[in-house]
Design a protein around this motif. Sequence first.
Motif, PDB file in Angstrom:
ATOM      1  N   VAL A   1       0.838  -1.198   0.000  1.00 47.23           N
ATOM      2  CA  VAL A   1       0.000   0.000   0.000  1.00 47.23           C
ATOM      3  C   VAL A   1       0.878   1.255   0.000  1.00 47.23           C
ATOM      4  CG1 VAL A   1      -1.805   1.266   1.240  1.00 47.23           C
ATOM      5  CG2 VAL A   1      -1.857  -1.233   1.180  1.00 47.23           C
ATOM      6  N   SER A   2       1.962   1.234   0.765  1.00 50.54           N
ATOM      7  CA  SER A   2       2.874   2.384   0.808  1.00 50.54           C
ATOM      8  C   SER A   2       3.430   2.700  -0.565  1.00 50.54           C
ATOM      9  CB  SER A   2       4.029   2.113   1.779  1.00 50.54           C
ATOM     10  OG  SER A   2       3.549   2.003   3.084  1.00 50.54           O
TER      11      SER A   2
ATOM     12  N   VAL B   1       1.511   7.526  -6.603  1.00 52.39           N
ATOM     13  CA  VAL B   1       0.572   8.554  -7.066  1.00 52.39           C
ATOM     14  C   VAL B   1       0.854   9.907  -6.427  1.00 52.39           C
ATOM     15  CG1 VAL B   1      -1.254   6.927  -7.678  1.00 52.39           C
ATOM     16  CG2 VAL B   1      -1.242   7.955  -5.396  1.00 52.39           C
ATOM     17  N   GLY B   2       1.942   9.997  -5.669  1.00 53.86           N
ATOM     18  CA  GLY B   2       2.366  11.277  -5.119  1.00 53.86           C
ATOM     19  C   GLY B   2       1.745  11.678  -3.795  1.00 53.86           C
ATOM     20  N   LEU B   3       1.079  10.741  -3.136  1.00 49.09           N
ATOM     21  CA  LEU B   3       0.500  11.059  -1.825  1.00 49.09           C
ATOM     22  C   LEU B   3       1.547  10.854  -0.735  1.00 49.09           C
ATOM     23  CD1 LEU B   3      -2.969   9.312  -2.213  1.00 49.09           C
ATOM     24  CD2 LEU B   3      -2.525  11.762  -2.179  1.00 49.09           C
ATOM     25  N   PRO B   4       1.400  11.514   0.401  1.00 50.31           N
ATOM     26  CA  PRO B   4       2.353  11.321   1.499  1.00 50.31           C
ATOM     27  C   PRO B   4       2.308   9.882   2.020  1.00 50.31           C
ATOM     28  CG  PRO B   4       0.768  13.079   2.013  1.00 50.31           C
ATOM     29  CD  PRO B   4       0.380  12.502   0.709  1.00 50.31           C
ATOM     30  N   ALA B   5       3.437   9.393   2.486  1.00 49.63           N
ATOM     31  CA  ALA B   5       3.545   7.994   2.934  1.00 49.63           C
ATOM     32  C   ALA B   5       2.577   7.665   4.063  1.00 49.63           C
ATOM     33  CB  ALA B   5       4.976   7.699   3.357  1.00 49.63           C
ATOM     34  N   TRP B   6       2.290   8.627   4.933  1.00 50.19           N
ATOM     35  CA  TRP B   6       1.413   8.344   6.068  1.00 50.19           C
ATOM     36  C   TRP B   6      -0.003   7.978   5.645  1.00 50.19           C
ATOM     37  CZ3 TRP B   6      -2.845  11.368   6.417  1.00 50.19           C
ATOM     38  CH2 TRP B   6      -2.810  12.636   5.840  1.00 50.19           C
ATOM     39  N   VAL B   7      -0.400   8.350   4.443  1.00 53.05           N
ATOM     40  CA  VAL B   7      -1.739   8.011   3.945  1.00 53.05           C
ATOM     41  C   VAL B   7      -1.934   6.492   3.898  1.00 53.05           C
ATOM     42  CG1 VAL B   7      -3.279   8.165   1.934  1.00 53.05           C
ATOM     43  CG2 VAL B   7      -2.000  10.167   2.680  1.00 53.05           C
ATOM     44  N   ALA B   8      -0.865   5.755   3.661  1.00 58.07           N
ATOM     45  CA  ALA B   8      -0.949   4.292   3.583  1.00 58.07           C
ATOM     46  C   ALA B   8      -1.466   3.689   4.882  1.00 58.07           C
ATOM     47  CB  ALA B   8       0.419   3.705   3.239  1.00 58.07           C
ATOM     48  N   TYR B   9      -1.186   4.327   6.003  1.00 57.05           N
ATOM     49  CA  TYR B   9      -1.641   3.789   7.290  1.00 57.05           C
ATOM     50  C   TYR B   9      -3.155   3.888   7.461  1.00 57.05           C
ATOM     51  CZ  TYR B   9       3.183   3.099   8.450  1.00 57.05           C
ATOM     52  OH  TYR B   9       4.466   2.655   8.433  1.00 57.05           O
ATOM     53  N   GLY B  10      -3.785   4.661   6.609  1.00 56.60           N
ATOM     54  CA  GLY B  10      -5.241   4.716   6.616  1.00 56.60           C
ATOM     55  C   GLY B  10      -5.880   3.369   6.323  1.00 56.60           C
ATOM     56  N   VAL B  11      -5.132   2.496   5.655  1.00 53.32           N
ATOM     57  CA  VAL B  11      -5.654   1.163   5.361  1.00 53.32           C
ATOM     58  C   VAL B  11      -5.946   0.400   6.653  1.00 53.32           C
ATOM     59  CG1 VAL B  11      -3.490  -0.151   5.156  1.00 53.32           C
ATOM     60  CG2 VAL B  11      -5.443  -0.785   3.773  1.00 53.32           C
ATOM     61  N   TYR B  12      -5.158   0.655   7.696  1.00 54.65           N
ATOM     62  CA  TYR B  12      -5.424  -0.006   8.978  1.00 54.65           C
ATOM     63  C   TYR B  12      -6.700   0.518   9.626  1.00 54.65           C
ATOM     64  CZ  TYR B  12      -0.760  -2.071   8.740  1.00 54.65           C
ATOM     65  OH  TYR B  12       0.350  -2.784   8.362  1.00 54.65           O
ATOM     66  N   ILE B  13      -6.977   1.793   9.433  1.00 53.11           N
ATOM     67  CA  ILE B  13      -8.227   2.349   9.954  1.00 53.11           C
ATOM     68  C   ILE B  13      -9.399   1.766   9.171  1.00 53.11           C
ATOM     69  CG2 ILE B  13      -9.571   4.467  10.269  1.00 53.11           C
ATOM     70  CD1 ILE B  13      -6.814   5.883  10.639  1.00 53.11           C
ATOM     71  N   GLY B  14      -9.247   1.703   7.838  1.00 55.02           N
ATOM     72  CA  GLY B  14     -10.327   1.216   6.983  1.00 55.02           C
ATOM     73  C   GLY B  14     -10.527  -0.285   7.005  1.00 55.02           C
ATOM     74  N   GLU B  15      -9.481  -1.047   7.368  1.00 53.02           N
ATOM     75  CA  GLU B  15      -9.598  -2.500   7.315  1.00 53.02           C
ATOM     76  C   GLU B  15      -9.442  -3.192   8.665  1.00 53.02           C
ATOM     77  OE1 GLU B  15      -7.140  -4.142   4.211  1.00 53.02           O
ATOM     78  OE2 GLU B  15      -8.082  -2.890   2.671  1.00 53.02           O
ATOM     79  N   VAL B  16      -9.201  -2.427   9.732  1.00 54.57           N
ATOM     80  CA  VAL B  16      -9.123  -3.029  11.065  1.00 54.57           C
ATOM     81  C   VAL B  16     -10.054  -2.289  12.026  1.00 54.57           C
ATOM     82  CG1 VAL B  16      -7.629  -3.610  13.021  1.00 54.57           C
ATOM     83  CG2 VAL B  16      -6.749  -3.851  10.693  1.00 54.57           C
TER      84      VAL B  16
END
Length: 139
Positions: A40-41, A47-62
């Motif tokens: 995900v990172s 796509v040029g988004l900040p790396a911390w955005v990838a951690y949103g997957v834990y909010i959305g999937e956990v």
Amino acid sequence: MAGSQDSQDLGKALLRIVLGVLILMHGIAKLTGDSGIGFVSKLVADVGLPAWVAYGVYIGEVVAPILLIIGLWSRLAALVVAINMLFAVALVHTKELAMLSKTGGWALELQGMFLGAALAVALLGAGRFSVGGINGKLN
């Protein structure tokens, strides 16, 4: 019983619990899998988004699926799942939007069903059979 409040609340519970469990399985795989959040990172960075955005997957999937399962802040949790699915489609599945699977169904039917179910829970709320209760905050 078909139109009773009990059956409607049971239907809401079934929808949010099944959605929560199925999405949570994806989150557990990311938590326990070899690649973790690395995949995900990379997609987010590409796509040029900040790396911390990838951690949103834990909010959305956990986090959000657990809230759905127990029925707490269900409308908000469902919106988070819906946003997570939009990110998944945009980052991974864009080329499949107009494709059919080998069996003739839409190539993104799973993602589409998750998105549709999440939007339905966001509109319907958790119902009475939830920790938040029928009048609970954001339920």
